[in-house]
Design a protein around this motif. Structure first.
Motif, PDB file in Angstrom:
ATOM      1  N   TYR A 165     -14.327  18.240  27.276  1.00 29.02           N
ATOM      2  CA  TYR A 165     -14.221  17.296  26.098  1.00 29.02           C
ATOM      3  C   TYR A 165     -13.030  17.483  25.225  1.00 29.02           C
ATOM      4  N   ASN A 166     -12.642  18.757  25.184  1.00 31.07           N
ATOM      5  CA  ASN A 166     -11.432  18.992  24.761  1.00 31.07           C
ATOM      6  C   ASN A 166     -10.064  18.456  25.622  1.00 31.07           C
ATOM      7  N   LEU A 167     -10.439  18.523  26.605  1.00 29.87           N
ATOM      8  CA  LEU A 167      -9.098  17.910  27.709  1.00 29.87           C
ATOM      9  C   LEU A 167      -8.900  16.536  27.238  1.00 29.87           C
ATOM     10  N   GLU A 168     -10.360  15.742  27.253  1.00 33.81           N
ATOM     11  CA  GLU A 168     -10.225  14.471  27.175  1.00 33.81           C
ATOM     12  C   GLU A 168      -9.510  14.102  25.809  1.00 33.81           C
ATOM     13  N   SER A 169      -9.803  14.833  24.766  1.00 36.01           N
ATOM     14  CA  SER A 169      -9.412  14.632  23.313  1.00 36.01           C
ATOM     15  C   SER A 169      -7.674  14.920  23.390  1.00 36.01           C
ATOM     16  N   GLU A 170      -7.400  16.079  23.968  1.00 34.55           N
ATOM     17  CA  GLU A 170      -5.954  16.452  24.072  1.00 34.55           C
ATOM     18  C   GLU A 170      -5.206  15.333  24.749  1.00 34.55           C
ATOM     19  N   ASN A 171      -5.960  14.930  25.932  1.00 31.60           N
ATOM     20  CA  ASN A 171      -5.244  13.728  26.689  1.00 31.60           C
ATOM     21  C   ASN A 171      -5.063  12.561  26.043  1.00 31.60           C
ATOM     22  N   ALA A 172      -6.142  11.937  25.088  1.00 31.57           N
ATOM     23  CA  ALA A 172      -5.920  10.989  24.254  1.00 31.57           C
ATOM     24  C   ALA A 172      -5.095  11.090  23.244  1.00 31.57           C
ATOM     25  N   VAL A 181      -1.439   9.095  22.589  1.00 32.05           N
ATOM     26  CA  VAL A 181      -1.114   8.440  21.404  1.00 32.05           C
ATOM     27  C   VAL A 181       0.217   8.906  20.927  1.00 32.05           C
ATOM     28  N   PHE A 182       0.562  10.089  21.239  1.00 28.57           N
ATOM     29  CA  PHE A 182       2.067  10.765  20.834  1.00 28.57           C
ATOM     30  C   PHE A 182       2.945   9.992  21.810  1.00 28.57           C
ATOM     31  N   LEU A 183       2.818  10.105  23.084  1.00 29.73           N
ATOM     32  CA  LEU A 183       3.530   9.420  24.074  1.00 29.73           C
ATOM     33  C   LEU A 183       3.904   7.907  23.678  1.00 29.73           C
ATOM     34  N   ASP A 184       2.952   7.234  23.489  1.00 31.34           N
ATOM     35  CA  ASP A 184       3.056   6.158  22.943  1.00 31.34           C
ATOM     36  C   ASP A 184       4.011   5.944  21.671  1.00 31.34           C
ATOM     37  N   GLU A 185       3.848   6.698  20.780  1.00 30.97           N
ATOM     38  CA  GLU A 185       4.634   6.900  19.289  1.00 30.97           C
ATOM     39  C   GLU A 185       6.007   7.138  19.820  1.00 30.97           C
ATOM     40  N   VAL A 186       6.077   7.861  20.643  1.00 35.25           N
ATOM     41  CA  VAL A 186       7.690   8.375  21.123  1.00 35.25           C
ATOM     42  C   VAL A 186       8.302   7.192  21.747  1.00 35.25           C
ATOM     43  N   GLU A 187       7.579   6.417  22.752  1.00 33.56           N
ATOM     44  CA  GLU A 187       8.063   5.300  23.539  1.00 33.56           C
ATOM     45  C   GLU A 187       8.259   4.348  22.512  1.00 33.56           C
ATOM     46  N   ARG A 188       7.444   3.889  21.350  1.00 35.01           N
ATOM     47  CA  ARG A 188       8.039   3.078  20.357  1.00 35.01           C
ATOM     48  C   ARG A 188       9.107   3.173  19.442  1.00 35.01           C
TER      49      ARG A 188
END
Length: 122
Positions: free
Chosen positions: A74-81, A85-92
């Protein structure tokens, strides 16, 4: 006759004593056997209880490990999500920065072209 009767009486007493001794020996052996059987049953029961306790302990450890693995997943899935989100923000941000830079270059090019009065062909 009296000696004969006395000898016979003595013989009977010895036979009775021997039979009584044999009976006591048999009873003693039966008691020892019953005691040994009871001890064996107790040992088997004790071993079975220890084995059951060990099994329950192992089962508890497996359940704990499973819960920990589920929490880790669950923690890995949360961290992955969160990472997505962070990568999408950086890409934007990167895209915006890139587009802003291109817009500035285009504005600069338009100024240069305006100053020289002709479009610049690469």
């Amino acid at each position: 006759n009296f000696a004969h009767a006395a000898a016979l009486s003595k013989l009977k007493r010895k036979q009775v004593a021997r039979r009584e001794k044999e009976r006591e020996d048999i009873l003693s052996e039966e008691r020892r056997y019953a005691l040994a059987e009871k001890k064996a049953e107790q040992s088997v029961l004790k071993f079975a209880k220890l084995r059951q306790k060990n099994y329950e302990s192992i089962l508890g450890d497996v359940r704990d490990a499973l819960v920990e693995a589920e929490m880790a997943a669950y923690n890995l899935e949360s961290e992955n999500a969160e990472l997505h989100v962070f990568l999408d923000e950086v890409e934007r941000e990167h895209s915006k920065s890139h587009y802003d830079y291109i817009a500035k270059l285009q504005d600069h090019l338009a100024l240069v072209e305006a100053q020289i009065g002709a479009p610049l062909d690469p």
